[in-house]
Motif scaffolding. Structure first.
Motif, mmCIF file in Angstrom:
data_model
loop_
_atom_site.group_PDB
_atom_site.id
_atom_site.type_symbol
_atom_site.label_atom_id
_atom_site.label_comp_id
_atom_site.label_asym_id
_atom_site.label_seq_id
_atom_site.Cartn_x
_atom_site.Cartn_y
_atom_site.Cartn_z
ATOM 1 N N GLU A 251 9.893 8.268 -8.848
ATOM 2 C CA GLU A 251 8.609 7.656 -9.177
ATOM 3 C C GLU A 251 8.389 6.438 -8.285
ATOM 4 O OE1 GLU A 251 9.253 6.452 -13.453
ATOM 5 O OE2 GLU A 251 9.224 4.445 -12.574
ATOM 6 N N ILE A 252 7.119 6.152 -8.022
ATOM 7 C CA ILE A 252 6.767 4.999 -7.190
ATOM 8 C C ILE A 252 5.479 4.393 -7.733
ATOM 9 C CG2 ILE A 252 5.336 6.206 -5.475
ATOM 10 C CD1 ILE A 252 6.997 4.568 -3.336
ATOM 11 N N ILE A 253 5.311 3.080 -7.576
ATOM 12 C CA ILE A 253 4.120 2.373 -8.050
ATOM 13 C C ILE A 253 3.202 2.142 -6.856
ATOM 14 C CG2 ILE A 253 3.235 0.351 -9.273
ATOM 15 C CD1 ILE A 253 6.160 -0.121 -10.252
ATOM 16 N N PRO A 254 2.094 2.904 -6.735
ATOM 17 C CA PRO A 254 1.236 2.784 -5.557
ATOM 18 C C PRO A 254 0.083 1.797 -5.732
ATOM 19 C CG PRO A 254 0.554 4.685 -6.795
ATOM 20 C CD PRO A 254 1.670 4.029 -7.585
ATOM 21 N N ASP A 255 0.390 0.614 -6.260
ATOM 22 C CA ASP A 255 -0.668 -0.400 -6.390
ATOM 23 C C ASP A 255 -0.853 -1.177 -5.091
ATOM 24 O OD1 ASP A 255 1.692 -1.831 -6.471
ATOM 25 O OD2 ASP A 255 1.198 -2.997 -8.256
ATOM 26 N N LEU A 256 -0.026 -0.852 -4.081
ATOM 27 C CA LEU A 256 -0.029 -1.492 -2.760
ATOM 28 C C LEU A 256 0.385 -2.957 -2.850
ATOM 29 C CD1 LEU A 256 -3.246 0.138 -1.225
ATOM 30 C CD2 LEU A 256 -0.922 1.078 -1.488
ATOM 31 N N LEU A 257 1.006 -3.316 -3.955
ATOM 32 C CA LEU A 257 1.584 -4.640 -4.150
ATOM 33 C C LEU A 257 3.103 -4.521 -4.326
ATOM 34 C CD1 LEU A 257 1.135 -7.708 -4.619
ATOM 35 C CD2 LEU A 257 0.816 -7.180 -7.052
ATOM 36 N N ALA A 263 6.258 1.848 3.519
ATOM 37 C CA ALA A 263 7.410 2.292 2.741
ATOM 38 C C ALA A 263 7.052 3.484 1.865
ATOM 39 C CB ALA A 263 7.942 1.141 1.882
ATOM 40 N N ILE A 264 5.822 3.530 1.360
ATOM 41 C CA ILE A 264 5.367 4.709 0.613
ATOM 42 C C ILE A 264 5.386 5.928 1.518
ATOM 43 C CG2 ILE A 264 3.430 5.777 -0.600
ATOM 44 C CD1 ILE A 264 2.584 3.016 -1.555
ATOM 45 N N ASN A 325 -5.841 4.966 -4.054
ATOM 46 C CA ASN A 325 -4.954 4.258 -3.122
ATOM 47 C C ASN A 325 -4.207 5.233 -2.218
ATOM 48 O OD1 ASN A 325 -5.746 1.808 -4.172
ATOM 49 N ND2 ASN A 325 -3.863 1.451 -5.335
ATOM 50 N N LEU A 326 -3.750 6.348 -2.783
ATOM 51 C CA LEU A 326 -3.051 7.341 -1.971
ATOM 52 C C LEU A 326 -3.964 7.901 -0.890
ATOM 53 C CD1 LEU A 326 -0.998 9.355 -4.622
ATOM 54 C CD2 LEU A 326 -0.182 7.547 -3.099
ATOM 55 N N VAL A 327 -5.197 8.194 -1.261
ATOM 56 C CA VAL A 327 -6.155 8.698 -0.274
ATOM 57 C C VAL A 327 -6.450 7.619 0.770
ATOM 58 C CG1 VAL A 327 -8.519 9.539 0.051
ATOM 59 C CG2 VAL A 327 -7.134 10.387 -1.861
ATOM 60 N N LYS A 328 -6.531 6.376 0.317
ATOM 61 C CA LYS A 328 -6.802 5.252 1.223
ATOM 62 C C LYS A 328 -5.738 5.117 2.301
ATOM 63 C CE LYS A 328 -7.312 0.191 1.130
ATOM 64 N NZ LYS A 328 -7.346 -1.020 0.246
ATOM 65 N N ILE A 329 -4.467 5.394 1.953
ATOM 66 C CA ILE A 329 -3.406 5.241 2.954
ATOM 67 C C ILE A 329 -3.183 6.513 3.760
ATOM 68 C CG2 ILE A 329 -2.280 3.448 1.588
ATOM 69 C CD1 ILE A 329 -0.077 5.483 0.906
ATOM 70 N N GLY A 330 -4.007 7.541 3.518
ATOM 71 C CA GLY A 330 -3.980 8.679 4.407
ATOM 72 C C GLY A 330 -3.644 10.029 3.830
ATOM 73 N N LEU A 331 -3.401 10.133 2.521
ATOM 74 C CA LEU A 331 -3.081 11.438 1.951
ATOM 75 C C LEU A 331 -4.351 12.267 1.770
ATOM 76 C CD1 LEU A 331 -0.493 9.729 1.175
ATOM 77 C CD2 LEU A 331 -0.266 11.299 -0.758
ATOM 78 N N GLU A 332 -4.216 13.571 1.931
ATOM 79 C CA GLU A 332 -5.298 14.478 1.573
ATOM 80 C C GLU A 332 -5.428 14.503 0.053
ATOM 81 O OE1 GLU A 332 -7.367 15.953 3.602
ATOM 82 O OE2 GLU A 332 -6.355 15.246 5.420
ATOM 83 N N LEU A 333 -6.624 14.767 -0.436
ATOM 84 C CA LEU A 333 -6.872 14.694 -1.878
ATOM 85 C C LEU A 333 -6.001 15.669 -2.653
ATOM 86 C CD1 LEU A 333 -8.410 13.556 -4.270
ATOM 87 C CD2 LEU A 333 -10.272 15.174 -3.778
ATOM 88 N N ASP A 334 -5.782 16.877 -2.143
ATOM 89 C CA ASP A 334 -4.962 17.828 -2.893
ATOM 90 C C ASP A 334 -3.520 17.351 -3.003
ATOM 91 O OD1 ASP A 334 -4.554 18.216 -0.171
ATOM 92 O OD2 ASP A 334 -4.433 20.403 -0.316
#
Length: 388
Positions: A251-257, A263-264, A325-334
């Protein structure tokens, strides 16, 4: 918000959705995107492709509902409280698309844990109307390293299988975070997995070798990866190194803080089923100020939650923001969707949640093109969004 204000009531069999509902849009299925219609009551009945051209400006996304396996609180309430706290917490997270969750405890004296689990027991048995499904309990401690408490109170001690069995008899424990290097904890891992519980490694000063040994004994994930664990060094890989080299889940906390986007991305390349959690606190959805996290006072300011000494103490993240946030850092939506839903379900061994397919629970979120929530359905019940 009080429990009375929240209007909490249990979902009886008579109140379960029986009338078939339909939604049309761009639907994410296990086989990929389908432009069509999804039909459902309590469970999904069918997904039919629609060959009619869709207006891109009006198109909506229909995704599996979010699954959060690390929730300490929200709406000013903490899971270690009694008196209806979990009802407020689960309703607030439902407002942000979380359709199922694990109520997460803090390291605390046994009497505090007993009282907390007694308050959680009834909602683990029966979902509350308008609220996320509480699948069970994530016991974060007390079997952690006192030298790596993070924001946990100083009540850590070596593991006890008898204590776990006692607590599990009060409310179902689905997940336990422990430090494998603490004396007796490594031998307890296989006993816990034999009871059907998942074991995560966290709040640990353990070595790379400690992590590998725990995985070999049945541990299967890592708690808030990078945070509150021994760091990666090229000559001493630490617990982070064990996760990156060997884990299938973490598990990871993707609040970008809590974790830098770089690192994500490193973890995404190394851990196939890295999934997201909020580690949310009672400060979630609340204005800046002081709140409780177990027995600790934490302060919310500028989107972060910290102890008086500046230590990060959980977050105010919600799962809809985690997706964005995940989409913001470059992940595709799926891909992002799987990491806020499907992989958490896979980790718990749930094949009827976290995916939109026939006979799965009708847990789904509807998003506009900017990934803002339009609607949330939990087991077929439409949740009335307060900001809608």
């Amino acid at each position: 918000m009080s429990v009375e204000q929240a209007g909490v009531k249990q979902v009886s069999d008579a109140a379960r959705p029986s009338k078939v509902q339909q939604l049309s849009g761009t639907i994410l299925t296990p086989q990929g995107w389908v432009s069509g219609v999804i039909s459902f009551a309590e469970k999904i009945e069918s997904i039919q492709a629609d060959l009619t051209p869709t207006n891109a400006k009006e198109a909506i996304y229909i995704l599996p509902g979010f699954i959060d396996l690390h929730v300490h609180g929200a709406g000013g309430k903490d899971t270690m409280e009694a008196d209806g706290a979990i009802e407020v917490i689960s309703r607030m997270h439902a407002q942000h698309g979380t359709t199922s969750m694990l109520a997460t405890t803090m390291t605390a004296p046994m009497s505090d844990l007993e009282n907390a689990l007694k308050a959680l027991s009834s909602v683990c048995e029966q979902r509350q109307s308008g609220a996320a499904r509480v699948l069970g309990v994530h016991l974060e401690g007390p079997y952690i390293n006192p030298g790596k408490l993070g924001a946990q109170p100083d009540f850590a001690h070596a593991g006890s299988i008898e204590q776990v069995k006692h607590l599990n008899a009060i409310a179902p424990i689905k997940l336990i975070t422990l430090a494998p290097e603490v004396e007796g904890n490594l031998s307890m891992v296989s006993q816990l997995t034999a009871l059907g519980m998942r074991v995560q490694l966290g709040h640990t000063l353990g070595t790379y070798e400690d992590g590998v040994a725990a995985l070999e004994n049945g541990a299967s994930s890592f708690t808030h990866l990078y945070n509150a664990m021994s760091r990666l060094d090229h000559r001493a890989p630490g617990m982070v190194g064990a996760a990156l080299a060997h884990a299938n889940f973490a598990e990871i906390i993707p609040d970008l803080l809590h974790v830098h986007p770089g690192a994500i991305k490193a973890a995404l390349r190394a851990i196939p089923k890295l999934y997201c959690v909020t580690d949310s606190t009672s400060a979630s959805g609340m204005p800046d100020g002081d709140y409780m996290l177990g027995r600790q006072v934490v302060h919310k300011c500028l989107g972060g939650v910290r102890l008086a000494d500046g230590t990060l103490a959980g977050s105010t993240l919600t799962m809809d923001q985690a997706l964005r946030n995940l989409v913001k850092i470059g992940l595709e939506l799926d891909d992002a969707s799987k990491r806020v839903s499907t992989y958490a379900a896979d980790f718990l061994g749930l094949s009827d949640r976290g995916r939109l397919q026939q006979e799965a629970y009708a847990d789904l979120v509807v998003l506009d093109r900017d990934l803002n929530l339009i609607a949330v359905y939990i087991e077929g019940e439409k949740i009335e969004l307060e900001d809608a």
